[in-house]
Structure formats: C-alpha cells, structure tokens
Design an enzyme around this catalytic site. Structure first.
Site, PDB file in Angstrom:
ATOM      1  CB  SER A  71      -0.889  -0.017   1.252  1.00 54.52           C
ATOM      2  OG  SER A  71      -1.618   1.175   1.328  1.00 54.52           O
ATOM      3  CB  CYS A  91      -8.833   0.123  11.293  1.00 54.24           C
ATOM      4  SG  CYS A  91      -7.418  -0.102  10.256  1.00 54.24           S
ATOM      5  CB  THR A 113     -10.466   4.692 -15.046  1.00 54.30           C
ATOM      6  OG1 THR A 113     -11.568   4.473 -15.932  1.00 54.30           O
ATOM      7  CG2 THR A 113      -9.490   5.656 -15.674  1.00 54.30           C
TER       8      THR A 113
END
Ligand code: PLP
Length: 372
Positions: A189, A315, A227
C-alpha cells in the site's frame, strides 16, 4: 510548535518525489490510459514504465504486478478470489482476518513474540486449503515473520495452496526482493512508504489465478477493472524507488532512534514492558505496554500535547476491546489495555524522540498519580 509524529505505521507523510511525480497527471497528462489517442498512449506509457519499475523493486515480472486501490483491496481479493479454505494467523490485519473469517477459514495461533506457530500451521493445512496468508511484518507490534520457514511448511503440507503475504508494513524495512520469491502473491500500500493513499499493488505469480473483485472494463488483464489511478501509480513508483534506495541507511538511523526512545522511557518510568524483543521486529517500531495505564486516556493527553501515537492499529483505535494481536500473544487485559505504539519513519528526528520521551513520561506519571 511542530507536531511530533510517531504514527508512521498508520500512514506516512508523502515524499516530495511522489508529490512531484503525481502533479503532471492532474494537468497536461490527464488522459485515460485505456483510450486510443496519443494522449491516452502517453498515460499508458506512464503505467507501463511504473509497472516495470515496481516489478524490479519487488523482484517479480512486470506481468505479475496488478495495480489496485489499496492494501485492503489486495488482501481481500486474494482471500475471496481463491477456491478452497483460507488459513491465516490470528494476528493478521483485519483486511485479511475478516475475509478469512467470513469464508469460514482456519485461524492459527502465535507465540509470545507474535510469530505464527508453525506446528499449528502445519495442523491447519490439508488439500482443502486454497490460500494461506501470513503477514510479513505485523502492523501493531512490528514482528517480522520468518517467511522461509512458513513457505516450507505450506509447500510440504498444502502444495496446491496459494501462499500470500500482506507486505503492507514491510516496504520501509525489508528488501521486498527477499520476500517475493518465497510467496505466490503479496500486497503493498503506497501510503505506508511515502506515497499517496488509495493506491496499492497485488502481485500474482504467473500461473496463479485469483478471481477479480471488480469486473467491468477489463483493465489489468481482467484482474482489476476500473480506470487506472495514473497519478497515484506514478507517485507510488517514485516513493518506492526512493524508499528502496534509502532503506538500509534508514534502518540504521531509525533503529538507533527507536532504541533511544524505548531505553529512555524505561529509565524514566517503571512498568514499561516491551512487547516484542528488538531483534525480532522492524527498526521503526516501538511498542510497549504501560502497566496501570489506559491507552485511551494516554492518547488523549498525548494528542493535547501534539504528540501523535496509537494504541492498536489505526482502524481499531477508539475501540475499548484489547487488541486481538496482544491477546493472541498472551497479554492479559490489564497490560494489553495500556498498549502504546510509537512508529518512526522517514521524517523522524532526534528532537521527535526527545519530545516523545518527555511527553509520554510526564503524562504516564500524571495518569498514575491521579489513579493512586
Ligand atoms: N495490511 C496491513 C498490515 C496494514 O497495516 C494496513 C493498513 O493499516 C492494511 C493492510 C490496509 O492497507 P490500506 O490502508 O491501503 O487499505
């Protein structure tokens, strides 16, 4: 006053090279790379060049690189897109753990340092297993997995299973070229290594088929429709290139700073318990349990003093439940409730360490006094 940012495991500030690499794709080079005109070809060239470079930095073939929207997506795709039972250690990030649980997978325990128990792993493997996912570096406590040992067990007991590693927390600390040959698939990431949020990589070894999560335009050779985030991909490539070039020197620099942070805190305070031995974890991770402290109260006071740190993973912060990682490592409620993760990175200075020690020590003492 400058903010003391000790939360690089949650996210990193963007590197200037990454910001610079993005900008043209928000103006002149805005075209959709899937188009057929020359502006589209220019954008497509940027994607192709990024793919070649990222592949080189990870140590895989360009055709094995799939650009995705984030680390969570990459992890979800591998767990959800492979037939058979998924298996993972109980300390995985929720991006792996939750889909494994949702598919009725098998969870494997860890030892006191957070390493997956290889005997339990072997017992969990059979020919019904489709994918085994073992993180390369733990996001909470920083433990480094011996992936060679994991691979040996997986190849022996479930030779047809796909071995995936969540390498999201690894890029700053480990040469990815040493990880990729051991596994069939890995996830990255960009925002964990100085790139932007919302872009990541899933590698899939040639011959490994994983169902897509997104279907539609057929981008990324049908493996991930949508995209392309051209600006994000270009920036991620620039960030990983710089991370790779400075990795060794940054490991040395930040290990020294991390050791000083933990040593000085332990000198200043009683009841500072390091959760993982330093030689088992990445250089930028300082993770301690502070006896008699509630993380939430401490984090509130640190925030007031402009010091950014965290308790469990970003989180999960705000949740009162003790971390699933610390519980699995055998920490009881009292100690796990006082967890503090301070994670260092590219922008960390000696002044950050001095201020971190001062503010944490002062506020831990204050909380202990008020509880007495
Ligand atoms: N896996 C690990 C180990 C992480 O630390 C994180 C982020 O905290 C993720 C996956 C999720 O990555 P992303 O924020 O790109 O979805």
């Amino acid at each position: 006053m400058r903010v003391t940012y000790l939360d690089h495991a949650a996210t990193t500030p963007m590197r200037q090279v990454a910001i610079d690499a993005m900008m043209p794709f928000f103006s002149d080079r805005f075209a959709n790379p899937s188009g057929s005109h020359r502006f589209a070809r220019d954008a497509r060239r940027a994607i192709d060049e990024s793919r070649d470079q990222i592949a080189e930095l990870i140590g895989v073939e360009p055709g094995e690189v799939v650009f995705v929207g984030c680390g969570t997506e990459a992890d979800n795709q591998v767990i959800s897109g492979v037939a058979g039972v998924p298996v993972c250690p109980v300390v995985e990030h929720h991006a792996v753990l939750h889909p494994v649980e949702a598919r009725g997978g098998r969870l494997v325990g860890v030892d006191a340092a957070g390493h997956v128990d290889l005997d339990q792993l072997a017992d969990a493997l059979d020919d019904r297993v489709g994918v085994v996912s073992v993180m390369a570096v733990n996001n909470e406590v920083g433990t480094i997995t011996d992936l060679a040992a994991v691979a040996e067990v997986v190849r022996a007991r479930a030779p047809r299973a796909i071995l995936h590693t969540d390498a999201v927390q690894s890029a700053c600390w480990l040469d990815l070229r040493t990880i990729a040959p051991l596994v069939d698939s890995l996830s990255l990431s960009a925002h964990k290594f100085g790139g932007p949020k919302g872009v990541g990589v899933l590698t899939l070894r040639h011959g490994v088929t994983v169902d897509p999560l997104l279907i539609g335009g057929g981008q990324e050779r049908e493996r991930r429709s949508g995209t392309h985030n051209v600006a994000g991909i270009a920036a991620m490539t620039a960030a990983l290139t710089e991370t790779d070039a400075h990795r060794e020197i940054e490991n040395d620099r930040l290990r020294t700073l991390r050791d000083r942070l933990v040593d000085e805190l332990s000198d200043a305070l009683d009841g500072v318990i390091e959760t993982v031995p330093r030689d088992r974890k990445v250089a930028g991770s300082a993770h301690v349990c502070l006896d008699g402290i509630e993380s939430e109260s401490l984090l509130y006071l640190l925030d007031e003093a402009d010091v950014c740190a965290s308790a469990a993973s970003a989180c999960a912060s705000g949740a009162m439940e003790p971390s699933h990682v610390l519980s699995a490592m055998g920490f009881g409620r009292r100690l796990a409730g006082g967890a503090l993760r301070m994670s260092l990175g590219q922008t960390t200075t000696e002044a950050d360490i001095d201020r971190g020690v001062e503010v944490v020590a002062e506020n831990v003492s204050r909380l202990r006094r008020s509880a007495a």
